[in-house]
Design a protein around this motif. Structure first.
Motif, short mmCIF file in Angstrom:
data_model
loop_
_atom_site.label_atom_id
_atom_site.label_comp_id
_atom_site.label_asym_id
_atom_site.label_seq_id
_atom_site.Cartn_x
_atom_site.Cartn_y
_atom_site.Cartn_z
N LEU A 228 0.86 -1.18 0.00
CA LEU A 228 0.00 0.00 0.00
C LEU A 228 0.90 1.23 0.00
O LEU A 228 1.85 1.32 0.77
CB LEU A 228 -0.88 0.00 1.25
CG LEU A 228 -1.77 1.21 1.45
CD1 LEU A 228 -2.84 1.28 0.36
CD2 LEU A 228 -2.43 1.15 2.82
N ILE A 229 0.59 2.19 -0.84
CA ILE A 229 1.40 3.40 -0.96
C ILE A 229 0.54 4.59 -0.60
O ILE A 229 -0.57 4.74 -1.11
CB ILE A 229 1.94 3.57 -2.40
CG1 ILE A 229 2.72 2.33 -2.82
CG2 ILE A 229 2.80 4.82 -2.49
CD1 ILE A 229 3.00 2.29 -4.30
N LEU A 230 1.06 5.45 0.28
CA LEU A 230 0.38 6.69 0.65
C LEU A 230 1.20 7.86 0.17
O LEU A 230 2.42 7.88 0.36
CB LEU A 230 0.20 6.78 2.17
CG LEU A 230 -0.65 5.71 2.82
CD1 LEU A 230 -0.62 5.89 4.33
CD2 LEU A 230 -2.07 5.77 2.31
N PHE A 231 0.54 8.85 -0.42
CA PHE A 231 1.21 10.05 -0.87
C PHE A 231 0.67 11.25 -0.12
O PHE A 231 -0.53 11.34 0.13
CB PHE A 231 0.94 10.31 -2.37
CG PHE A 231 1.55 9.30 -3.29
CD1 PHE A 231 2.87 9.42 -3.68
CD2 PHE A 231 0.80 8.25 -3.78
CE1 PHE A 231 3.43 8.51 -4.55
CE2 PHE A 231 1.34 7.33 -4.65
CZ PHE A 231 2.66 7.46 -5.03
N ASP A 232 1.54 12.15 0.22
CA ASP A 232 1.16 13.46 0.76
C ASP A 232 1.56 14.45 -0.33
O ASP A 232 2.71 14.88 -0.39
CB ASP A 232 1.93 13.71 2.06
CG ASP A 232 1.65 15.07 2.64
OD1 ASP A 232 0.78 15.80 2.11
OD2 ASP A 232 2.31 15.44 3.62
N ILE A 233 0.62 14.74 -1.22
CA ILE A 233 0.94 15.51 -2.42
C ILE A 233 -0.06 16.63 -2.65
O ILE A 233 -1.13 16.66 -2.05
CB ILE A 233 0.97 14.61 -3.67
CG1 ILE A 233 -0.36 13.85 -3.81
CG2 ILE A 233 2.15 13.66 -3.62
CD1 ILE A 233 -0.48 13.06 -5.07
N ASP A 234 0.31 17.53 -3.54
CA ASP A 234 -0.59 18.63 -3.90
C ASP A 234 -1.54 18.17 -5.01
O ASP A 234 -1.49 17.03 -5.48
CB ASP A 234 0.20 19.86 -4.30
CG ASP A 234 1.03 19.68 -5.57
OD1 ASP A 234 0.85 18.67 -6.29
OD2 ASP A 234 1.87 20.54 -5.85
N VAL A 235 -2.41 19.07 -5.40
CA VAL A 235 -3.45 18.75 -6.39
C VAL A 235 -2.84 18.34 -7.72
O VAL A 235 -3.31 17.39 -8.36
CB VAL A 235 -4.41 19.94 -6.57
CG1 VAL A 235 -5.40 19.69 -7.69
CG2 VAL A 235 -5.16 20.21 -5.26
N GLN A 236 -1.79 19.01 -8.16
CA GLN A 236 -1.17 18.66 -9.44
C GLN A 236 -0.56 17.26 -9.40
O GLN A 236 -0.68 16.49 -10.35
CB GLN A 236 -0.10 19.68 -9.81
CG GLN A 236 -0.69 21.03 -10.18
CD GLN A 236 0.39 22.08 -10.38
OE1 GLN A 236 1.47 22.00 -9.82
NE2 GLN A 236 0.06 23.07 -11.19
#
Length: 95
Positions: free
Chosen positions: A55-63
């Motif tokens: 499982l991969i979690l990202f903390d990213i912006d909208v782009q």
């Protein structure tokens, strides 16, 4: 690299020339230029984790989210979180 950051801990730092070369070769899941600095998510460790059924979690912006949805639309779920303050966010995450 900002003061206190360490290569391989905070980020993986490369020269601008290396970054641009990797963009051309399609090695990034997503990338952006912010205040003259390049930031991106390398595709190689993402693909490795997916191959290992992790499982991969990202903390990213909208782009960044849009780029990930474009590439992995069939296997992604998105959650947008916001709180009135950073302190409240910390309390909620720990709870």
């Amino acid at each position: 690299m900002r003061e206190g950051e360490k290569d391989g801990v905070d980020y993986h730092f490369v020269t601008q020339e290396e970054f641009l070369k990797d963009i051309k070769q399609g090695y990034f899941l997503e990338y952006a230029t912010v205040h003259g600095n390049y930031y991106g998510t390398s595709l190689k460790p993402i693909q490795k984790a997916l191959d290992e059924k992790k499982l991969i979690l990202f903390d990213i912006d909208v782009q960044g989210h849009q780029a990930i949805q474009k590439r992995f639309h069939d296997i992604t779920t998105s959650i947008f979180m916001t709180t009135p303050t950073l302190q409240e966010l910390e309390v909620r995450l720990k709870s």
